[in-house]
Design a protein around this motif. Structure first.
Motif, PDB file in Angstrom:
ATOM      1  N   MET A   1      13.612  17.674  55.727  1.00  0.00           N
ATOM      2  CA  MET A   1      13.882  19.067  55.186  1.00  0.00           C
ATOM      3  C   MET A   1      13.915  19.741  56.359  1.00  0.00           C
ATOM      4  SD  MET A   1      10.827  19.597  52.157  1.00  0.00           S
ATOM      5  CE  MET A   1      10.301  18.134  51.105  1.00  0.00           C
ATOM      6  N   LYS A   2      14.699  20.992  56.158  1.00  0.00           N
ATOM      7  CA  LYS A   2      14.885  21.996  57.462  1.00  0.00           C
ATOM      8  C   LYS A   2      14.239  23.155  57.169  1.00  0.00           C
ATOM      9  CE  LYS A   2      19.436  19.811  58.773  1.00  0.00           C
ATOM     10  NZ  LYS A   2      20.815  20.089  59.032  1.00  0.00           N
ATOM     11  N   ILE A   3      13.976  23.960  58.177  1.00  0.00           N
ATOM     12  CA  ILE A   3      13.418  24.997  58.093  1.00  0.00           C
ATOM     13  C   ILE A   3      14.422  26.081  58.319  1.00  0.00           C
ATOM     14  CG2 ILE A   3      11.551  27.034  58.926  1.00  0.00           C
ATOM     15  CD1 ILE A   3       9.914  24.328  59.784  1.00  0.00           C
ATOM     16  N   ALA A   4      14.606  27.113  57.582  1.00  0.00           N
ATOM     17  CA  ALA A   4      15.564  28.404  57.527  1.00  0.00           C
ATOM     18  C   ALA A   4      14.441  29.494  57.728  1.00  0.00           C
ATOM     19  CB  ALA A   4      16.439  28.512  56.460  1.00  0.00           C
ATOM     20  N   GLY A   5      15.058  30.661  58.471  1.00  0.00           N
ATOM     21  CA  GLY A   5      14.672  32.082  58.490  1.00  0.00           C
ATOM     22  C   GLY A   5      15.549  32.635  57.885  1.00  0.00           C
ATOM     23  N   HIS A   6      14.874  33.542  56.720  1.00  0.00           N
ATOM     24  CA  HIS A   6      15.417  34.760  55.981  1.00  0.00           C
ATOM     25  C   HIS A   6      15.458  35.907  56.857  1.00  0.00           C
ATOM     26  CE1 HIS A   6      16.253  36.995  52.192  1.00  0.00           C
ATOM     27  NE2 HIS A   6      16.406  35.826  51.616  1.00  0.00           N
ATOM     28  N   THR A   7      16.658  36.508  56.627  1.00  0.00           N
ATOM     29  CA  THR A   7      16.779  37.927  57.229  1.00  0.00           C
ATOM     30  C   THR A   7      15.971  39.203  56.544  1.00  0.00           C
ATOM     31  OG1 THR A   7      18.749  38.604  56.262  1.00  0.00           O
ATOM     32  CG2 THR A   7      18.863  37.234  58.375  1.00  0.00           C
ATOM     33  N   MET A   8      15.447  38.736  55.460  1.00  0.00           N
ATOM     34  CA  MET A   8      14.420  39.879  54.921  1.00  0.00           C
ATOM     35  C   MET A   8      13.130  39.910  55.780  1.00  0.00           C
ATOM     36  SD  MET A   8      12.295  39.768  51.438  1.00  0.00           S
ATOM     37  CE  MET A   8      13.521  39.677  50.274  1.00  0.00           C
ATOM     38  N   GLY A   9      12.859  38.993  56.524  1.00  0.00           N
ATOM     39  CA  GLY A   9      11.683  38.920  57.697  1.00  0.00           C
ATOM     40  C   GLY A   9      12.255  40.001  58.899  1.00  0.00           C
ATOM     41  N   THR A  10      13.132  40.272  58.904  1.00  0.00           N
ATOM     42  CA  THR A  10      13.615  40.749  60.409  1.00  0.00           C
ATOM     43  C   THR A  10      14.414  42.378  60.017  1.00  0.00           C
ATOM     44  OG1 THR A  10      15.650  39.553  59.829  1.00  0.00           O
ATOM     45  CG2 THR A  10      13.915  38.909  61.391  1.00  0.00           C
ATOM     46  N   PRO A  11      13.845  43.268  59.380  1.00  0.00           N
ATOM     47  CA  PRO A  11      14.292  44.486  59.019  1.00  0.00           C
ATOM     48  C   PRO A  11      14.645  45.396  60.294  1.00  0.00           C
ATOM     49  CG  PRO A  11      12.197  44.841  58.389  1.00  0.00           C
ATOM     50  CD  PRO A  11      12.295  43.135  58.588  1.00  0.00           C
ATOM     51  N   GLU A  12      14.122  45.053  61.497  1.00  0.00           N
ATOM     52  CA  GLU A  12      14.339  45.705  62.658  1.00  0.00           C
ATOM     53  C   GLU A  12      15.382  45.146  63.724  1.00  0.00           C
ATOM     54  OE1 GLU A  12       9.849  45.498  61.672  1.00  0.00           O
ATOM     55  OE2 GLU A  12      11.549  44.005  61.989  1.00  0.00           O
ATOM     56  N   LEU A  13      15.901  43.998  63.101  1.00  0.00           N
ATOM     57  CA  LEU A  13      16.967  43.420  63.961  1.00  0.00           C
ATOM     58  C   LEU A  13      18.264  43.394  63.214  1.00  0.00           C
ATOM     59  CD1 LEU A  13      14.720  40.408  64.880  1.00  0.00           C
ATOM     60  CD2 LEU A  13      15.224  42.362  66.060  1.00  0.00           C
ATOM     61  N   THR A  14      19.329  43.029  64.162  1.00  0.00           N
ATOM     62  CA  THR A  14      20.392  42.727  63.360  1.00  0.00           C
ATOM     63  C   THR A  14      20.488  41.373  63.016  1.00  0.00           C
ATOM     64  OG1 THR A  14      21.630  41.972  65.443  1.00  0.00           O
ATOM     65  CG2 THR A  14      21.683  44.388  64.898  1.00  0.00           C
ATOM     66  N   VAL A  15      21.606  40.695  62.256  1.00  0.00           N
ATOM     67  CA  VAL A  15      21.663  39.390  62.222  1.00  0.00           C
ATOM     68  C   VAL A  15      21.682  38.599  63.331  1.00  0.00           C
ATOM     69  CG1 VAL A  15      23.313  37.571  60.914  1.00  0.00           C
ATOM     70  CG2 VAL A  15      22.796  39.689  59.731  1.00  0.00           C
ATOM     71  N   LEU A  16      22.455  39.003  64.121  1.00  0.00           N
ATOM     72  CA  LEU A  16      22.557  38.054  65.377  1.00  0.00           C
ATOM     73  C   LEU A  16      21.333  38.024  66.136  1.00  0.00           C
ATOM     74  CD1 LEU A  16      24.225  36.312  67.180  1.00  0.00           C
ATOM     75  CD2 LEU A  16      25.027  38.202  68.258  1.00  0.00           C
ATOM     76  N   GLU A  17      20.758  39.130  66.308  1.00  0.00           N
ATOM     77  CA  GLU A  17      19.449  39.158  66.751  1.00  0.00           C
ATOM     78  C   GLU A  17      18.192  38.526  66.083  1.00  0.00           C
ATOM     79  OE1 GLU A  17      19.599  43.792  68.705  1.00  0.00           O
ATOM     80  OE2 GLU A  17      18.818  43.261  66.664  1.00  0.00           O
ATOM     81  N   ALA A  18      18.332  38.533  64.892  1.00  0.00           N
ATOM     82  CA  ALA A  18      17.487  37.575  63.739  1.00  0.00           C
ATOM     83  C   ALA A  18      17.891  35.982  64.260  1.00  0.00           C
ATOM     84  CB  ALA A  18      17.545  38.003  62.642  1.00  0.00           C
ATOM     85  N   ALA A  19      19.020  35.610  64.408  1.00  0.00           N
ATOM     86  CA  ALA A  19      19.374  34.415  64.692  1.00  0.00           C
ATOM     87  C   ALA A  19      18.962  34.016  65.986  1.00  0.00           C
ATOM     88  CB  ALA A  19      21.041  34.196  64.537  1.00  0.00           C
ATOM     89  N   LYS A  20      19.076  34.948  67.079  1.00  0.00           N
ATOM     90  CA  LYS A  20      18.430  34.581  68.166  1.00  0.00           C
ATOM     91  C   LYS A  20      17.126  34.376  68.221  1.00  0.00           C
ATOM     92  CE  LYS A  20      22.062  36.917  70.957  1.00  0.00           C
ATOM     93  NZ  LYS A  20      22.304  38.028  71.689  1.00  0.00           N
ATOM     94  N   LEU A  21      16.171  35.053  67.295  1.00  0.00           N
ATOM     95  CA  LEU A  21      14.735  34.842  67.260  1.00  0.00           C
ATOM     96  C   LEU A  21      14.262  33.481  66.557  1.00  0.00           C
ATOM     97  CD1 LEU A  21      11.856  35.812  67.343  1.00  0.00           C
ATOM     98  CD2 LEU A  21      12.304  37.111  65.357  1.00  0.00           C
ATOM     99  N   PHE A  22      15.075  33.440  65.450  1.00  0.00           N
ATOM    100  CA  PHE A  22      14.931  32.204  64.893  1.00  0.00           C
ATOM    101  C   PHE A  22      14.949  30.840  65.611  1.00  0.00           C
ATOM    102  CE2 PHE A  22      16.174  34.535  60.684  1.00  0.00           C
ATOM    103  CZ  PHE A  22      14.900  35.044  60.761  1.00  0.00           C
ATOM    104  N   SER A  23      16.267  30.916  66.498  1.00  0.00           N
ATOM    105  CA  SER A  23      16.418  29.879  67.482  1.00  0.00           C
ATOM    106  C   SER A  23      15.111  29.753  68.572  1.00  0.00           C
ATOM    107  CB  SER A  23      17.944  30.091  68.207  1.00  0.00           C
ATOM    108  OG  SER A  23      18.293  29.234  69.119  1.00  0.00           O
ATOM    109  N   GLU A  24      14.874  30.724  68.721  1.00  0.00           N
ATOM    110  CA  GLU A  24      13.787  30.743  69.883  1.00  0.00           C
ATOM    111  C   GLU A  24      12.410  30.022  69.427  1.00  0.00           C
ATOM    112  OE1 GLU A  24      13.455  34.768  71.046  1.00  0.00           O
ATOM    113  OE2 GLU A  24      15.419  34.631  72.344  1.00  0.00           O
ATOM    114  N   ILE A  25      12.350  30.409  68.061  1.00  0.00           N
ATOM    115  CA  ILE A  25      10.813  29.848  67.470  1.00  0.00           C
ATOM    116  C   ILE A  25      11.298  28.575  66.626  1.00  0.00           C
ATOM    117  CG2 ILE A  25       9.946  32.097  67.400  1.00  0.00           C
ATOM    118  CD1 ILE A  25      10.574  32.176  64.343  1.00  0.00           C
ATOM    119  N   GLY A  26      12.402  27.977  67.141  1.00  0.00           N
ATOM    120  CA  GLY A  26      12.338  26.634  66.751  1.00  0.00           C
ATOM    121  C   GLY A  26      13.015  26.598  65.253  1.00  0.00           C
ATOM    122  N   MET A  27      13.629  27.327  64.613  1.00  0.00           N
ATOM    123  CA  MET A  27      14.071  27.136  63.113  1.00  0.00           C
ATOM    124  C   MET A  27      15.429  26.487  63.359  1.00  0.00           C
ATOM    125  SD  MET A  27      13.046  30.508  61.037  1.00  0.00           S
ATOM    126  CE  MET A  27      11.250  31.375  61.233  1.00  0.00           C
TER     127      MET A  27
END
Length: 296
Positions: A1-27
């Motif tokens: 199984m793989k872990i994805a981050g949903h952009t519902m969790g990042t209302p303060e961020l753009t999609v690309l900023e959310a993607a960078k965060l998800f990458s940083e925390i190992g998703m």
């Protein structure tokens, strides 16, 4: 199984900023909302060039797009204008998914609020509409996943399974969301997974606690629960009442090996949970720990 981050969790961020965060925390992936008026989403005005640029950026970050989240729900409406608007929304989501290399579109199983009538008629319309859209999506290697969700026609495990079975397309499945089922009807996860086991294509992960014992769930819309209606409070995954270790083990036992998408509900309830860099990171770490024991 793989872990994805949903952009519902990042209302303060753009999609690309959310993607960078998800990458940083190992998703492994990002599930992206498609809706006007929300920062961490793609919009009607988002161009094909911008989507292809996002795809290039995701590749640099080493994460994939797991799916697109459509907020349309009027697929079952006799009113042709309402139904056509939902169909247009879904078609654009299919195009975006195809361009990003994502394979899933989150689908609300029609609009059906408390007090609505003509269930059988609207179910027939929903099935017909989904068949048409599924045939179009198949050409793009995209699957439609109908979520267990309040104020739709696909609320509990059995009715969702029955409707998806009636649609009868191999690229139409179920988006299993035990949290939604938990605060709607409280049905046990083992029963839900057993009923839906051969049609679970995607999984949303979130957690909650009840505000008060016996408080009845209610909501005035399909998309979310207003503050005055809430029977539950959202929690970091692993800090609520859902037994996610057991749920994931059970999913593994029935052969599920797809995405676990963290639907961290900060968009709707920021007062309940910390920002994504804290809460989604803790949730992802919790899931990785479970998956580690599963693999061991």
């Amino acid at each position: 199984m793989k872990i994805a981050g949903h952009t519902m969790g990042t209302p303060e961020l753009t999609v690309l900023e959310a993607a960078k965060l998800f990458s940083e925390i190992g998703m492994d992936a990002i599930e992206i909302i498609y809706q006007e008026g929300y920062k961490s989403a793609l919009h009607e005005s988002t161009t094909d060039e911008e989507i292809l640029e996002l795809k290039r950026e995701l590749k640099k970050l080493g994460i994939e797009a797991s799916g697109i989240v459509s907020y349309a729900s009027d697929y079952n409406q006799p009113d042709e204008n309402r139904r056509k608007a939902a169909i247009r929304d879904c078609r654009r989501c299919i195009e975006i998914a195809w361009m990003l290399g994502a394979h899933f579109i989150r689908i609300y199983g029609g609009t059906f609020l408390e007090g609505d009538e003509n269930f059988d008629e609207k179910r027939k319309i929903l099935v017909s509409t989904m068949r048409m859209l599924a045939d179009e999506a198949k050409e793009k290697n995209v699957a439609l996943v109908l979520e267990n969700h309040f104020n739709t026609m696909t609320t509990g495990p059995q009715i969702t399974y029955d409707i998806v079975s009636e649609i009868d397309r191999d690229n139409v499945g179920i988006l299993y969301d035990q949290a939604n089922i938990g605060f709607l009807s409280g049905e046990d996860y083992r029963k839900c997974i057993q009923i839906q086991r051969d049609k679970i294509f995607y999984v949303h992960v979130k957690d909650f606690k009840f505000k008060a014992e016996g408080r009845k769930f209610s909501a005035g819309s399909v998309t979310h629960v207003n503050e005055e209606e809430r029977a539950v409070v959202t929690r970091i995954v692993g800090e609520g009442i859902l037994p996610w270790k057991e749920i994931i083990y059970n999913l593994h036992e029935v052969g599920y090996d797809g995405y676990l998408s963290l639907e961290y509900e900060r968009r709707w309830h920021p007062m309940d949970i910390p920002e994504a860099a804290v809460g989604m990171a803790k949730s992802a770490a919790y899931l990785r720990e479970i998956l580690g024991t599963l693999e061991g």
